[in-house]
Design an enzyme around this catalytic site. Structure first.
Site, mmCIF file in Angstrom:
data_model
loop_
_atom_site.group_PDB
_atom_site.id
_atom_site.type_symbol
_atom_site.label_atom_id
_atom_site.label_comp_id
_atom_site.label_asym_id
_atom_site.label_seq_id
_atom_site.Cartn_x
_atom_site.Cartn_y
_atom_site.Cartn_z
ATOM 1 N N TYR A 110 82.834 30.424 114.787
ATOM 2 C CA TYR A 110 83.369 31.576 115.510
ATOM 3 C C TYR A 110 84.776 31.306 116.037
ATOM 4 O O TYR A 110 85.298 32.067 116.845
ATOM 5 C CB TYR A 110 82.452 31.916 116.693
ATOM 6 C CG TYR A 110 81.039 32.252 116.290
ATOM 7 C CD1 TYR A 110 80.661 33.563 116.003
ATOM 8 C CD2 TYR A 110 80.068 31.262 116.193
ATOM 9 C CE1 TYR A 110 79.364 33.878 115.641
ATOM 10 C CE2 TYR A 110 78.765 31.570 115.820
ATOM 11 C CZ TYR A 110 78.422 32.874 115.550
ATOM 12 O OH TYR A 110 77.139 33.177 115.185
ATOM 13 N N GLY A 123 67.613 33.725 118.511
ATOM 14 C CA GLY A 123 68.584 34.450 117.710
ATOM 15 C C GLY A 123 68.995 33.730 116.439
ATOM 16 O O GLY A 123 70.119 33.902 115.963
ATOM 17 N N HIS A 126 72.277 27.185 112.718
ATOM 18 C CA HIS A 126 73.703 26.896 112.548
ATOM 19 C C HIS A 126 73.964 25.401 112.419
ATOM 20 O O HIS A 126 75.005 24.996 111.891
ATOM 21 C CB HIS A 126 74.494 27.407 113.760
ATOM 22 C CG HIS A 126 74.867 28.855 113.690
ATOM 23 N ND1 HIS A 126 75.551 29.406 112.637
ATOM 24 C CD2 HIS A 126 74.665 29.866 114.568
ATOM 25 C CE1 HIS A 126 75.759 30.688 112.857
ATOM 26 N NE2 HIS A 126 75.225 30.999 114.015
ATOM 27 N N ARG A 173 64.927 32.324 111.224
ATOM 28 C CA ARG A 173 64.545 33.333 110.251
ATOM 29 C C ARG A 173 63.454 32.794 109.316
ATOM 30 O O ARG A 173 63.251 31.577 109.215
ATOM 31 C CB ARG A 173 65.758 33.773 109.424
ATOM 32 C CG ARG A 173 66.720 34.707 110.146
ATOM 33 C CD ARG A 173 67.775 35.209 109.175
ATOM 34 N NE ARG A 173 68.754 36.095 109.794
ATOM 35 C CZ ARG A 173 68.617 37.421 109.899
ATOM 36 N NH1 ARG A 173 67.524 38.003 109.426
ATOM 37 N NH2 ARG A 173 69.561 38.160 110.463
ATOM 38 N N TYR A 215 67.780 43.567 118.354
ATOM 39 C CA TYR A 215 68.669 44.603 118.863
ATOM 40 C C TYR A 215 68.327 45.974 118.300
ATOM 41 O O TYR A 215 68.023 46.113 117.126
ATOM 42 C CB TYR A 215 70.130 44.287 118.495
ATOM 43 C CG TYR A 215 70.489 42.861 118.781
ATOM 44 C CD1 TYR A 215 70.721 42.443 120.087
ATOM 45 C CD2 TYR A 215 70.533 41.919 117.768
ATOM 46 C CE1 TYR A 215 71.008 41.120 120.366
ATOM 47 C CE2 TYR A 215 70.809 40.596 118.045
ATOM 48 C CZ TYR A 215 71.052 40.198 119.338
ATOM 49 O OH TYR A 215 71.325 38.897 119.612
#
Length: 290
Positions: A26, A144, A149, A182, A200
């Site tokens: 990011y 999340g 990552h 996931r 969300y």
């Protein structure tokens, strides 16, 4: 889905946001800005997720929470507003700036004035924040799909184990780790990733193109190219994830927490008995009292 060999262009990309010496995915601020638009509204949290998390924390008598993947702070803010004491960390300063801004804007509220936000690395987490760990947290949250990552090229997944060991060290005896990923087993089988996130309720549209990098014949990285339309703007960015297999991930948790640890598994914030093929797996593992 497309497959790539180890000598392809994918090798030159970032391999995660939480590994020592590895570039923050990011870092250019683009993904962080879009992510804040896409998921930043705390009111858009799905009812089943919010109820699942809050009810679970209260049922386990959790009061002091460590959010180790706070991102823009959306979950931490929700927990603060529900009366929990929260310490929030993330490896991305571009994501953290949104949380820091919210803390500043609401600094006159006691809960937000006490809110501790730190930039921290999962591989050195306990040492990074040991001054605030004290007797340990009631719960550590890594939600999340954040843990994916963290890449790990070792066959034994040594860095994954090191990070989870740090999470375990931050817990008090009897405290719990809530961590998700996931359903990569299904992603690898079908070649696609669900674009609608269960975390969300958002009016924004998203498309996710999925690619897999194989190394020595085994899936080593899943790359997701996000195309998001938000506020009349179209944005594209790429994020990379480690494809955690359910059984292997469960075994790592049990290895770190020990044979006495209570381990529960949920699918899409529901009991697995009512969810056949979930988009997300949520693990709850409780640190033994002794």
């Amino acid at each position: 889905m497309t497959a790539a060999s180890a000598d392809s262009v994918f090798v030159t990309r970032s391999e995660g946001i939480s590994a020592e010496g590895v570039r923050d995915q990011y870092a250019d601020g683009k993904a962080a800005k879009v992510w804040e638009i896409f998921i930043g509204d705390k009111n858009s949290r799905t009812d089943n997720y919010k109820k699942f998390l809050i009810n679970l924390l209260r049922a386990k008598n959790c009061k002091r929470i460590l959010d180790v993947a706070c991102g823009t702070g959306v979950d931490s803010i929700m927990l603060l507003e529900e009366g929990f004491e929260v310490v929030s960390v993330d490896a991305s300063d571009k994501m953290l700036k949104y949380a820091l801004k919210e803390r500043w804007n609401r600094r006159k509220e006691p809960a937000f004035d006490r809110w501790i936000i730190e930039e921290a690395n999962w591989l050195t987490l306990y040492d990074d924040i040991k001054d605030v760990v004290k007797g340990g947290f009631d719960a550590v949250l890594c939600l999340g799909n954040s843990f994916a990552h963290l890449m790990d090229s070792s066959p034994q997944q040594l860095e994954h184990k090191k990070a989870i060991r740090n999470f375990e060290m931050c817990l008090r005896p009897g405290g719990m780790l809530l961590i998700d990923h996931r359903n990569y087993d299904n992603i690898l089988e079908t070649g696609s990733t669900p674009a609608k996130s269960l975390y969300y309720n958002t009016s924004h549209t998203a498309d996710i193109k999925t690619s897999v990098l194989f190394y020595c014949g085994k899936p080593a990285m899943v790359t997701m190219d996000y195309q998001i339309e938000a506020n009349n703007l179209k944005s594209e960015f790429r994020l990379s994830y480690y494809p955690h297999a359910l059984n292997q991930f469960s075994n790592i948790l049990k290895e770190i927490f020990g044979a006495k640890a209570e381990h529960q598994l949920f699918g899409d914030f529901k009991d697995l008995s009512v969810v056949k093929n979930p988009a997300f797996y949520i693990h709850l593992i409780q640190k033994p009292l002794n």
